[in-house]
Write an enzyme that holds these catalytic residues in place. Structure first.
Site, PDB file in Angstrom:
ATOM      1  CE  LYS A 105      -6.028  69.053 -39.732  1.00  0.00           C
ATOM      2  NZ  LYS A 105      -7.403  68.566 -39.973  1.00  0.00           N
TER       3      LYS A 105
HETATM    4  O1  LIG Z   1      -3.244  64.802 -37.813  1.00  0.00           O
HETATM    5  C1  LIG Z   1      -4.433  64.844 -38.120  1.00  0.00           C
HETATM    6  C2  LIG Z   1      -5.201  65.982 -38.007  1.00  0.00           C
HETATM    7  C3  LIG Z   1      -6.531  65.926 -38.310  1.00  0.00           C
HETATM    8  N1  LIG Z   1      -7.117  64.788 -38.753  1.00  0.00           N
HETATM    9  C4  LIG Z   1      -8.576  64.815 -39.040  1.00  0.00           C
HETATM   10  O2  LIG Z   1      -9.237  63.904 -38.147  1.00  0.00           O
HETATM   11  C5  LIG Z   1     -10.256  63.195 -38.828  1.00  0.00           C
HETATM   12  C6  LIG Z   1      -9.928  61.722 -38.852  1.00  0.00           C
HETATM   13  O3  LIG Z   1     -10.951  60.978 -39.474  1.00  0.00           O
HETATM   14  P1  LIG Z   1     -11.025  59.352 -39.398  1.00  0.00           P
HETATM   15  O4  LIG Z   1     -12.167  59.029 -40.301  1.00  0.00           O
HETATM   16  O5  LIG Z   1     -11.281  58.973 -37.970  1.00  0.00           O
HETATM   17  O6  LIG Z   1      -9.724  58.856 -39.898  1.00  0.00           O
HETATM   18  C7  LIG Z   1     -10.360  63.831 -40.221  1.00  0.00           C
HETATM   19  O7  LIG Z   1     -11.284  64.886 -40.145  1.00  0.00           O
HETATM   20  C8  LIG Z   1      -8.965  64.387 -40.446  1.00  0.00           C
HETATM   21  O8  LIG Z   1      -8.968  65.487 -41.305  1.00  0.00           O
HETATM   22  C9  LIG Z   1      -6.364  63.665 -38.877  1.00  0.00           C
HETATM   23  O9  LIG Z   1      -6.859  62.585 -39.260  1.00  0.00           O
HETATM   24  N2  LIG Z   1      -5.032  63.722 -38.550  1.00  0.00           N
END
Ligand SMILES: O=c1ccn([C@@H]2O[C@H](COP(=O)(O)O)[C@@H](O)[C@H]2O)c(=O)[nH]1
Length: 307
Positions: A105
């Site tokens: 990001k």
């Molecule tokens: O909008 C967003 C952008 C990035 N993320 C990232 O995805 C994963 C989600 O992890 P989970 O454990 O499946 O919830 C995490 O790395 C976030 O930084 C997001 O969730 N939403």
């Protein structure tokens, strides 16, 4: 890379991405003990444990999923050792044939963006030599600074066949605070979606999708369905399934009629599956990799119902 991603999704009949977001409380004690014996309870010890944890996860899922998404924050917080674990994880995943999406990001002015771009998806020059550093296939970007902050990445994408996922509508609870504001009669996320569609036009792969993709949260089904129409040739990276509460039904609108157009991430839901009661009954702590494999199979089948 977009064509390789599409081919792998088709070959594996799976649109799942495994998020490699290790945390010390997810890492089984026996792995931590081994790393702490070597390096002590230090930043290096924790980073070594992360790498060994990731290796076991990768060994159990590489033949089932097209891609993994390491979240750089989980590694970066441990400093240089954490970044080594990040790089080693990327290299190991690529050795196993996985596409790697670095969730970094980034966002900055063009001259600085060029440095991020070279380090992550391009090459860094040292005098007459040049080096690949982080080696991700895709990275995530924040578009808040506008096109001149994104352009330095597009150049490297087209030159080295890499890809981008630009934040359009994020999955977090407060994402609407800025993204849903109406400006000149349209929501900001709609405007950003249109811009991404435009930015992607000159980076088309052979299979009908662009190398420039979008991050669209599974937690906002109405908005993601609208965005699918705005960006028909843009691949979506969809976070929010599982731990954040979104279901397969919620993200059905992210896919095109061809069953393509989206890959869906789950991090905690897969790598920490073994800590959940339903998996604990079946898998011992040492079998956390097998539990992750089962979680991937369940997620694949769940997604295949709706795409
Ligand atoms: O909008 C967003 C952008 C990035 N993320 C990232 O995805 C994963 C989600 O992890 P989970 O454990 O499946 O919830 C995490 O790395 C976030 O930084 C997001 O969730 N939403």
């Amino acid at each position: 890379m977009i064509d390789s991603l599409i081919r792998k999704i088709k070959e594996m009949n799976n649109a799942t991405v495994v998020g490699l977001d290790p945390r010390l409380n997810f890492v089984p004690e026996y792995i931590k003990e081994k790393s702490y014996d070597k390096y002590g309870k230090t930043l290096q010890g924790a980073s070594d444990a992360f790498y060994n944890f990731n290796k076991e996860i990768i060994d159990n899922i590489f033949d089932l999923v097209p891609a993994v998404k390491p979240q750089v924050a989980m590694y970066e917080q441990f400093g240089v050792h954490g970044l080594n674990a990040y790089i080693n994880t990327i290299n190991y995943a690529k050795e196993k044939g996985l596409i790697v999406i670095g969730d970094i990001k980034r966002s900055d002015i063009a001259s600085t963006a060029m440095a991020y771009s070279n380090g992550h998806i391009g090459r860094v020059e040292v005098e007459e030599e040049s080096f690949e550093v982080y080696r991700e296939d895709y990275i995530t970007l924040n578009p808040y600074l506008g096109y001149d902050s994104i352009e330095p990445y597009i150049g490297n994408c087209n030159k080295y066949d890499k890809g981008l996922f630009v934040l359009v509508k994020t999955s977090n609870p407060n994402s609407g605070e800025i993204q849903d504001l109406v400006v000149d009669g349209e929501k900001i996320y709609e405007r950003v979606g249109k811009l991404v569609a435009q930015w992607g036009e000159k980076s088309m792969g052979e299979l009908g999708y662009s190398r420039i993709g979008a991050v669209v949260g599974a937690t906002y089904p109405k908005q993601s369905t609208e965005l699918r129409k705005i960006m028909p040739k843009i691949f979506f990276l969809v976070p929010g399934y599982g731990a954040q509460g979104a279901t397969a039904e919620d993200l059905a609108g992210c896919f095109n009629k061809d069953g393509l157009g989206a890959i869906v991430n789950s991090s905690r839901g897969i790598i920490a599956a073994y800590t959940k009661d339903e998996y604990k009954k079946k898998f011992r702590e040492e079998e956390f990799g097998k539990a992750a494999r089962e979680a991937v199979i369940r997620m694949r089948d769940d997604l295949n119902r709706v795409r």
